[in-house]
Design a protein around this motif. Structure first.
Motif, short mmCIF file in Angstrom:
data_model
loop_
_atom_site.label_atom_id
_atom_site.label_comp_id
_atom_site.label_asym_id
_atom_site.label_seq_id
_atom_site.Cartn_x
_atom_site.Cartn_y
_atom_site.Cartn_z
N ILE A 338 -29.04 10.32 10.36
CA ILE A 338 -29.46 10.86 11.65
C ILE A 338 -29.16 12.36 11.58
O ILE A 338 -28.02 12.78 11.41
CB ILE A 338 -28.80 10.15 12.85
N ARG A 339 -30.24 13.11 11.68
CA ARG A 339 -30.15 14.55 11.42
C ARG A 339 -29.48 15.31 12.57
O ARG A 339 -29.66 14.97 13.74
CB ARG A 339 -31.56 15.13 11.21
N PRO A 373 -29.65 6.97 16.79
CA PRO A 373 -30.27 5.92 15.97
C PRO A 373 -31.01 4.88 16.81
O PRO A 373 -31.70 4.02 16.26
CB PRO A 373 -29.07 5.28 15.26
N VAL A 374 -30.87 4.95 18.12
CA VAL A 374 -31.39 3.89 18.99
C VAL A 374 -32.90 3.74 18.84
O VAL A 374 -33.44 2.63 18.78
CB VAL A 374 -31.01 4.17 20.46
N ARG A 382 -29.67 -4.62 15.98
CA ARG A 382 -28.65 -4.00 16.82
C ARG A 382 -27.80 -3.07 15.95
O ARG A 382 -27.87 -3.11 14.72
CB ARG A 382 -27.79 -5.05 17.50
N LEU A 383 -27.01 -2.24 16.60
CA LEU A 383 -26.22 -1.22 15.90
C LEU A 383 -24.73 -1.51 16.02
O LEU A 383 -24.26 -2.04 17.03
CB LEU A 383 -26.50 0.17 16.49
N ALA A 384 -23.98 -1.11 14.98
CA ALA A 384 -22.52 -1.16 15.03
C ALA A 384 -21.96 -0.10 14.10
O ALA A 384 -22.46 0.07 12.98
CB ALA A 384 -21.99 -2.54 14.62
N ILE A 457 -27.12 3.81 8.13
CA ILE A 457 -27.48 5.15 8.58
C ILE A 457 -26.23 6.02 8.46
O ILE A 457 -25.17 5.66 9.00
CB ILE A 457 -27.96 5.13 10.05
N PHE A 458 -26.32 7.14 7.75
CA PHE A 458 -25.18 8.04 7.61
C PHE A 458 -25.31 9.18 8.61
O PHE A 458 -26.40 9.62 8.97
CB PHE A 458 -25.12 8.62 6.20
#
Length: 596
Positions: A338-339, A373-374, A382-384, A457-458
């Motif tokens: 994610i920039r 990132p959404v 989903r994200l964690a 995702i970094f």
């Protein structure tokens, strides 16, 4: 909130619980870093003893020894004895009793004790929150997971210092308190501020998209009412703590002379992230994170943001984004960053004349915007935060165990896609580009579907990535990320940052809960490396030169850095210079080395 309510978490019961947990961690991590040398008790294979510097106090505990010299100390077993009599566990006393062993100088010791005290107070607060079972947290929302973490950095003992926060500010701005925050917005005159943005972005359009047309019009009207030209100013978000405690005092002349103009609080609500100075927009989750400067001492650094560093931030992110987009291997595992799309820094001319580039006075007023990132999620995803994989609830159940159970896979089956998503991009960037990240749990976001990790995702790119190839061709704006790293230390970017500082804990948690043997975990790590190497025969010479399956590697100690200098652990421009390398560790993937 009343005076009493603000300290309701500071009770004898919760304080004792927090001290027991922190003394356990100190025994484990200081033993790992060979600052303490536990001796077996009466020839036991699991009972150990550590003596204070003067020999008058003894700590006894039981522990299992895991890969990478990891001490899994049983918290309930820890006792403190003087002349055979039990003493209460006290983390402040512990560090005073061990100060010579720990190398705590008279200058560092009292500040470090304050960081320990703050860490204990934070634990006390976390114990007052509803104790969410790991199985529930594992299926919770991205931000509920972010604010539900209880441990912080797994290696550092004093990992929630946050020196500068009063208790009322802790309750307002610490991530675990989950308090909505509204950022303070100021206008910064363009001759003393620098705004940079990624390709295709400019200040005015970016601010309209972030703030909305009405807010921008309101801000411009405030400037016009003061007979100031809005075209001569940039908009800059400020952490509320920074505004009240630093900006209004340290930058008083700038405000008085209207080089800085207060515009007011923004309308959007944000939540502080684990990194404390980064905010997630909860009003509109698709909008950018905002990372702010905050002159609070936390875990070895004053958490400011360099105005000078901010200038190149978007260009560095664009460069890395293009590299990833153009790489077939990275695309094949859906790896992304994610920039950091825009950044702004304020240049206080007098402090810049009076200080060198390391000074915290040059890092008091800056901000950057990072993609959310959404918007990248597909149906069912989903994200964690990856830090969640090391979370264990109050009943001893792990977050990672809950994911494995949800997935219906065996542990070794579950590990394969996780390692492919997380470890493979790190290996490829290292071997193909001599490029290293700072890929700890808080800097990595996992995309999960049905309990299975789909991709990684970094984040935190511009300040953390390093290109170690002296001959790499880099655009001028990106040159800052090049670092001169000795050949024998390059692979520590994997061995230390991934194996020792993350996998060491993950493997131990899986073993302790009986989910899988450590051998199963490390074999999965090795197989990920072998599969990658077999897919890239053209890099054979690099694989040989930097051997992932070497018998051992140097032990790089993080607590030793903080114990030595808890205000500036490492110069980010020369990260290798400060490392504390103490002996070696047996490489847990060495037994699975491919036959060549």
């Amino acid at each position: 909130m009343s005076l009493a309510d603000a300290i309701s978490h500071l009770s004898p019961e919760l304080w004792a619980r927090a001290n027991r947990a922190l003394v356990r961690k100190a025994l484990a991590e200081f033993s790992h870093e060979r600052l303490l040398t536990p001796e077996p008790v009466d020839g036991s294979e699991s009972a150990y003893s550590v003596l204070s510097d003067d020999g008058s106090v003894e700590y006894r505990f039981t522990a299992a020894r895991h890969a990478l010299d990891h001490w899994a100390v049983d918290e309930a077993s820890v006792t403190r004895l003087r002349d055979g009599a039990d003493l209460p566990l006290d983390a402040l006393d512990f560090h005073i009793e061990m100060r010579e062993s720990l190398g705590l100088s008279p200058e560092v010791l009292p500040v470090y004790l304050e960081e320990i005290s703050s860490t204990l107070a934070g634990s006390g607060f976390k114990y007052t929150k509803p104790q969410v079972p790991a199985a529930v947290l594992a299926k919770s929302s991205f931000q509920d997971i972010e604010t539900g973490m209880t441990e912080g950095h797994p290696c550092f003992v004093a990992n929630n210092g946050r020196l500068g926060f009063g208790v009322h500010e802790y309750l307002s701005y610490a991530p675990e308190t989950a308090s909505p925050v509204h950022l303070v917005w100021v206008a910064a005159r363009k001759d003393v501020s620098t705004f940079t943005a990624g390709a295709g972005l400019d200040h005015d359009a970016f601010m309209r998209s972030e703030l909305g047309e009405a807010a921008v019009a309101g801000f411009e009207a405030k400037l016009s009412a003061l007979d100031l030209d809005p075209a001569q100013y940039h908009f800059l978000p400020v952490h509320p703590w920074q505004w009240w405690n630093k900006t209004t005092v340290t930058f008083a002349a700038e405000i008085a002379n209207r080089r800085l103009v207060l515009l007011g609080e923004g309308e959007d609500a944000y939540l502080a992230q684990q990194s404390i100075r980064t905010f997630f927009n909860t009003t509109t989750p698709e909008k950018h994170y905002v990372k702010t400067a905050i002159s609070v001492l936390n875990m070895g650094f004053m958490r400011g943001l360099s105005a000078a560093y901010m200038e190149a931030t978007p260009a560095i992110n664009d460069w890395l984004h293009q590299l990833i987009e153009g790489d077939e291997v990275l695309r094949s595992v859906d790896f992304s960053i994610i920039r950091e799309r825009a950044a702004i820094g304020y240049h206080h001319r007098q402090y810049e004349r009076a200080t060198d580039r390391y000074s915290p006075y040059r890092k008091m007023l800056a901000a950057l915007w990072r993609e959310s990132p959404v918007g990248s999620l597909k149906e069912g995803e989903r994200l964690a935060t990856m830090a969640s994989l090391l979370h264990v609830d109050s009943e001893g159940r792990s977050f990672v165990g809950a994911l494995i159970e949800e997935s219906g896979l065996t542990p070794s089956q579950w590990l394969k896609p996780y390692l492919r998503a997380y470890l493979l991009p790190l290996l490829h960037c290292f071997y193909q580009y001599d490029l290293a990240y700072m890929p700890h749990g808080e800097n990595t976001i996992l995309v999960i579907e049905n309990g299975v990790v789909k991709r990684a995702i970094f984040k935190d790119i511009a300040e953390e990535i390093v290109v170690m190839d002296p001959d790499a061709v880099l655009p001028p704006a990106v040159e800052r990320v090049r670092a001169d790293i000795p050949e024998d230390m390059k692979l520590l970017s994997i061995f230390t940052d991934v194996f020792d500082c993350f996998f060491r804990f993950l493997g131990s948690i899986l073993a302790a809960e009986g989910i899988c043997e450590e051998e199963t975990f490390w074999r999965a790590v090795a197989e990920c490396g072998i599969d990658y190497q077999e897919s890239m025969p053209q890099l054979a010479e690099r694989f040989e030169r930097y051997d992932l399956f070497a018998e051992e590697f140097q032990l790089s100690c993080l607590n030793r850095l903080q114990l030595r200098n808890n205000k500036q652990m490492v110069d980010l421009a020369d990260p290798a210079a400060a490392l504390q390398l103490i002996g070696t560790l047996k490489n847990p993937v060495a037994p699975y080395a491919p036959r060549r």
